[in-house]
Design an enzyme around this catalytic site. Structure first.
Site: not given
Length: 357
Positions: A211, A234
């Site tokens: 993430d 991310h």
């Protein structure tokens, strides 16, 4: 004080007392380093002694593997400072429940956490989430909450069930030389998450997760991020914002000397499309390198993960004074820069200078 007379000279020598530091070895309180015996109570007893010490104190975790269930270390402490020195590995249970945290420091001031590894063993929970079962979010591996003057140095965090490190409602916190790792497909394993905190430094670290490498949430102010290798993951995100109408702003953020490698995003600001009194202001992204990043620069004020139950309103979050300076690299997407600002509260003072993606 001693007096020495030498002919006509008077010499004064002052002996300044050195404050002692008492060391508490968790093994002396019953911790066993076999990775199977629960060491939670031993760590709690060591913490109680260190916290109550009238001198500076050190908790020492020697080499070995120490199993910890939910560990809660609370202030207010008598000791003027506590050093949590880890040479071994702290491991969590491979099972999971609905706990919010694994290792939790609450209302502790003047704390340093140094060295060692924390391994949350998140694989079982990740597998549950991949099958769309009714799974909890999982605990954050390390939480600093309501603390002041905290330093985290040379810590390795592996395989978190949820976020690796969260800084919440704290002030003057630094994270240096961290190594944070989780597989690229591990869900919700943000590296470092900040919220409701001021005067923060994150530097000289490597973050590889499933993430956000770093997620900057509501109420984060005066944050400096420097010299970070990010990827996979991310990217670095401000948001998501506009969870509620009355939400603290994000301001005075500096992000510099970052290398993104194979991330889905690079520099991202994201807000839900709903009313909010919050704002994002005075943000500078500079000296950034992108290597095969899907969305190098993005502002998304219609953010809606999964595109389910999207608000479909206008975001009330005002984004202003954001600078992108000296950014270079490669994008896997033909559109390297994407700004989707609020229609009712549009972005203002957005500067791009020497951007080459």
């Amino acid at each position: 004080m001693k007096l020495f007379l030498h002919s006509c000279f008077l010499t004064l020598i002052f002996f300044v007392p050195v404050l002692s530091q008492n060391t508490y070895n968790v093994v002396d309180f019953g911790a066993i380093d076999d990775g199977r015996s629960d060491a939670s109570e031993a760590f709690s007893r060591a913490w109680a002694h260190a916290c109550d010490d009238r001198f500076a104190a050190k908790i020492y975790v020697p080499p070995g593997r120490f199993l910890l269930h939910n560990a809660n270390f609370e202030g207010y402490c008598t000791s003027p400072s506590i050093e949590f020195w880890i040479e071994g590995t702290l491991i969590a249970s491979s099972t999971y429940d609905d706990s919010n945290y694994w290792i939790f420091f609450y209302k502790v001031d003047n704390l340093s956490i140094s060295g060692g590894t924390i391994d949350a063993r998140g694989h079982t929970l990740w597998d549950c989430k991949s099958k769309n079962n009714d799974c909890p979010f999982g605990p954050v591996s390390l939480v600093i909450s309501n603390g002041y003057n905290i330093s985290i140095n040379n810590l390795a965090s592996k395989n978190s069930k949820f976020f690796h490190i969260m800084i919440n409602n704290s002030e003057k916190v630094s994270i240096r030389n961290a190594t944070i790792t989780a597989p690229e497909d591990s869900p919700n394993t943000d590296g470092i998450h900040t919220m409701d905190s001021n005067d923060l430094l994150i530097t000289n670290s490597s973050i590889m997760t499933g993430d956000d490498c770093i997620s900057i949430s509501r109420g984060t102010t005066n944050l400096s991020i420097q010299n970070i290798n990010c990827g996979p993951g991310h990217g670095i995100s401000i948001g998501s914002l506009a969870d509620v109408v009355n939400e603290k702003p994000v301001e005075n953020i500096s992000v510099s000397n970052i290398i993104f490698t194979g991330t889905s995003n690079g520099l991202r600001i994201k807000t839900f499309a709903r009313p909010s009194n919050s704002y994002v202001s005075n943000v500078k992204f500079h000296q950034i390198t992108m290597k095969d990043v899907n969305n190098p620069i993005i502002i998304d004020q219609n953010y809606c993960p999964g595109h389910e139950e999207c608000p479909h309103e206008n975001s009330g979050v005002k984004i202003t004074n954001v600078q992108y300076v000296d950014i270079k690299g490669t994008s896997t997407n033909i559109e390297a820069v994407h700004f989707d600002c609020s229609l009712s509260n549009p972005c203002e003072q957005i500067l791009l200078k020497n951007v080459k993606c």
